[in-house]
Design a protein around this motif. Structure first.
Motif, PDB file in Angstrom:
ATOM      1  N   HIS A  37     -32.329  -9.519  -5.829  1.00  0.00           N
ATOM      2  CA  HIS A  37     -32.171 -10.932  -5.895  1.00  0.00           C
ATOM      3  C   HIS A  37     -30.432 -11.257  -6.047  1.00  0.00           C
ATOM      4  CE1 HIS A  37     -36.469 -11.690  -5.522  1.00  0.00           C
ATOM      5  NE2 HIS A  37     -36.405 -10.781  -6.338  1.00  0.00           N
ATOM      6  N   PRO A  38     -29.813 -11.905  -5.375  1.00  0.00           N
ATOM      7  CA  PRO A  38     -30.072 -12.562  -3.990  1.00  0.00           C
ATOM      8  C   PRO A  38     -30.301 -11.324  -2.885  1.00  0.00           C
ATOM      9  CG  PRO A  38     -27.911 -12.892  -4.249  1.00  0.00           C
ATOM     10  CD  PRO A  38     -28.408 -12.345  -5.776  1.00  0.00           C
ATOM     11  N   ASP A  39     -31.029 -11.684  -2.146  1.00  0.00           N
ATOM     12  CA  ASP A  39     -31.525 -10.796  -1.024  1.00  0.00           C
ATOM     13  C   ASP A  39     -30.759 -11.262   0.220  1.00  0.00           C
ATOM     14  OD1 ASP A  39     -32.504  -8.838   0.818  1.00  0.00           O
ATOM     15  OD2 ASP A  39     -34.478  -9.939   0.856  1.00  0.00           O
ATOM     16  N   VAL A  40     -29.227 -10.759   0.176  1.00  0.00           N
ATOM     17  CA  VAL A  40     -28.401 -11.239   1.126  1.00  0.00           C
ATOM     18  C   VAL A  40     -28.045 -10.356   2.142  1.00  0.00           C
ATOM     19  CG1 VAL A  40     -27.750 -13.177  -0.273  1.00  0.00           C
ATOM     20  CG2 VAL A  40     -26.577 -10.987  -0.413  1.00  0.00           C
ATOM     21  N   ILE A  41     -28.088  -8.952   1.802  1.00  0.00           N
ATOM     22  CA  ILE A  41     -27.572  -8.005   2.853  1.00  0.00           C
ATOM     23  C   ILE A  41     -28.743  -7.519   3.737  1.00  0.00           C
ATOM     24  CG2 ILE A  41     -26.502  -5.796   3.125  1.00  0.00           C
ATOM     25  CD1 ILE A  41     -25.452  -6.171   0.150  1.00  0.00           C
ATOM     26  N   PRO A  42     -28.622  -7.631   4.943  1.00  0.00           N
ATOM     27  CA  PRO A  42     -29.558  -7.342   6.053  1.00  0.00           C
ATOM     28  C   PRO A  42     -29.467  -5.820   6.427  1.00  0.00           C
ATOM     29  CG  PRO A  42     -27.728  -8.357   7.325  1.00  0.00           C
ATOM     30  CD  PRO A  42     -27.281  -8.352   5.823  1.00  0.00           C
ATOM     31  N   ASP A  43     -30.765  -5.592   7.161  1.00  0.00           N
ATOM     32  CA  ASP A  43     -30.716  -4.221   7.688  1.00  0.00           C
ATOM     33  C   ASP A  43     -30.011  -4.380   8.989  1.00  0.00           C
ATOM     34  OD1 ASP A  43     -32.034  -3.765   5.320  1.00  0.00           O
ATOM     35  OD2 ASP A  43     -34.117  -3.261   6.257  1.00  0.00           O
ATOM     36  N   ARG A  76     -28.952   3.181   8.267  1.00  0.00           N
ATOM     37  CA  ARG A  76     -29.556   4.256   8.079  1.00  0.00           C
ATOM     38  C   ARG A  76     -28.292   5.380   8.123  1.00  0.00           C
ATOM     39  NH1 ARG A  76     -33.774   5.110   5.720  1.00  0.00           N
ATOM     40  NH2 ARG A  76     -34.725   6.647   6.910  1.00  0.00           N
ATOM     41  N   ARG A  77     -28.041   6.250   7.279  1.00  0.00           N
ATOM     42  CA  ARG A  77     -27.161   7.125   7.210  1.00  0.00           C
ATOM     43  C   ARG A  77     -27.220   8.295   8.572  1.00  0.00           C
ATOM     44  NH1 ARG A  77     -25.935  11.046   2.298  1.00  0.00           N
ATOM     45  NH2 ARG A  77     -27.849  12.202   3.024  1.00  0.00           N
ATOM     46  N   THR A  78     -26.248   8.389   9.252  1.00  0.00           N
ATOM     47  CA  THR A  78     -26.396   9.275  10.598  1.00  0.00           C
ATOM     48  C   THR A  78     -25.109   9.856  10.749  1.00  0.00           C
ATOM     49  OG1 THR A  78     -26.923   9.455  12.729  1.00  0.00           O
ATOM     50  CG2 THR A  78     -25.701   7.283  12.007  1.00  0.00           C
ATOM     51  N   GLN A  79     -25.047  11.065  11.396  1.00  0.00           N
ATOM     52  CA  GLN A  79     -23.826  11.750  11.544  1.00  0.00           C
ATOM     53  C   GLN A  79     -23.361  11.301  13.061  1.00  0.00           C
ATOM     54  OE1 GLN A  79     -22.470  14.332   9.836  1.00  0.00           O
ATOM     55  NE2 GLN A  79     -23.988  13.690   8.550  1.00  0.00           N
ATOM     56  N   TYR A 131     -21.183   3.276   1.704  1.00  0.00           N
ATOM     57  CA  TYR A 131     -21.568   3.701   0.304  1.00  0.00           C
ATOM     58  C   TYR A 131     -22.789   4.415   0.519  1.00  0.00           C
ATOM     59  CZ  TYR A 131     -17.981   0.005  -0.878  1.00  0.00           C
ATOM     60  OH  TYR A 131     -16.725  -0.278  -1.239  1.00  0.00           O
ATOM     61  N   ARG A 132     -22.846   5.524  -0.237  1.00  0.00           N
ATOM     62  CA  ARG A 132     -24.170   6.436  -0.480  1.00  0.00           C
ATOM     63  C   ARG A 132     -24.279   6.432  -1.707  1.00  0.00           C
ATOM     64  NH1 ARG A 132     -22.939  11.621   2.210  1.00  0.00           N
ATOM     65  NH2 ARG A 132     -20.913  11.161   1.722  1.00  0.00           N
ATOM     66  N   VAL A 156     -27.638   3.425   3.474  1.00  0.00           N
ATOM     67  CA  VAL A 156     -26.089   3.318   3.208  1.00  0.00           C
ATOM     68  C   VAL A 156     -25.835   1.865   3.219  1.00  0.00           C
ATOM     69  CG1 VAL A 156     -25.595   5.785   3.919  1.00  0.00           C
ATOM     70  CG2 VAL A 156     -25.095   3.824   5.364  1.00  0.00           C
ATOM     71  N   ILE A 157     -25.034   1.284   2.549  1.00  0.00           N
ATOM     72  CA  ILE A 157     -24.329   0.051   2.852  1.00  0.00           C
ATOM     73  C   ILE A 157     -22.974   0.093   3.341  1.00  0.00           C
ATOM     74  CG2 ILE A 157     -23.350  -2.015   1.625  1.00  0.00           C
ATOM     75  CD1 ILE A 157     -25.488  -1.736  -0.407  1.00  0.00           C
TER      76      ILE A 157
END
Length: 195
Positions: A37-43, A76-79, A131-132, A156-157
């Motif tokens: 909260h607040p839920d502001v960062i989307p996927d 999602r973290r990916t190479q 960020y991880r 990750v963000i």
């Protein structure tokens, strides 16, 4: 996930989190399946998109939280950081930076910088900070729980922004106030001070 625009924040509030806040208050909660909260960062699956598409012109990408020139989202973290028009490469000379908790100096995550290069190999001014979490999900109970559910420790963000052209050369065309003060101190050589 709730709506992801800054307009859902009360008037006058801005989204300007520190590195520690991004990792501890947002990414850790996402990875642990806890509400934020607040839920502001989307996927958002960042990597198929070019950075200039994140400005909201494309309907799927208008969900990225934007504050000024910066865009925030979970991915999602990916190479594979390749898009149709280029790729994200680690920024030369900048390794991973540790994100430390301010109260204990304990490492809570890492931050890595990437630059976007066009398919022709031309470096752009687009920067991504990824960020991880560090050491998340090392216990056996967490690993077992994560096998049953989606592996949220791979989240990750991302903070994506376009650097100003002046940032490369320092933008030193004008003197700052402090520079002017130091230059005026040269005039003090003519003044004799009491001994």
């Amino acid at each position: 996930m709730g709506s992801s625009t800054v307009n859902n924040l009360p008037p006058g509030f801005r989204f300007c989190p520190s590195d520690e806040e991004l990792v501890v208050h947002f990414l850790h909660r996402k990875a642990a399946l806890l509400p934020c909260h607040p839920d502001v960062i989307p996927d958002l699956g960042l990597y198929p998109y070019d950075p200039w598409q994140l400005d909201g012109t494309y309907s799927i990408l208008s969900k990225a939280l934007s504050e000024g020139k910066q865009r925030y989202f979970y991915s999602r973290r990916t190479q594979n950081k390749i898009t149709s028009n280029g790729c994200w490469k680690p920024m030369a000379g900048r390794g991973e930076e540790l994100v430390l908790a301010s109260d204990s100096n304990k490492t809570v995550g890492t931050k890595k910088y990437f630059l976007f290069y066009t398919a022709d190999g031309i470096r752009t001014n687009w920067v991504m900070e990824e960020y991880r979490l560090s050491g998340f999900g090392t216990s056996a109970s967490t690993k077992t729980r994560n096998r049953r559910k989606q592996d949220y420790s791979k989240w990750v963000i991302c903070r994506v922004y376009e650097r100003d052209l002046d940032e490369d050369d320092g933008g030193t065309d004008q003197l700052s106030c402090l520079d002017e003060v130091f230059l005026s101190l040269d005039d003090l050589d003519e003044i004799s001070l009491p001994k």
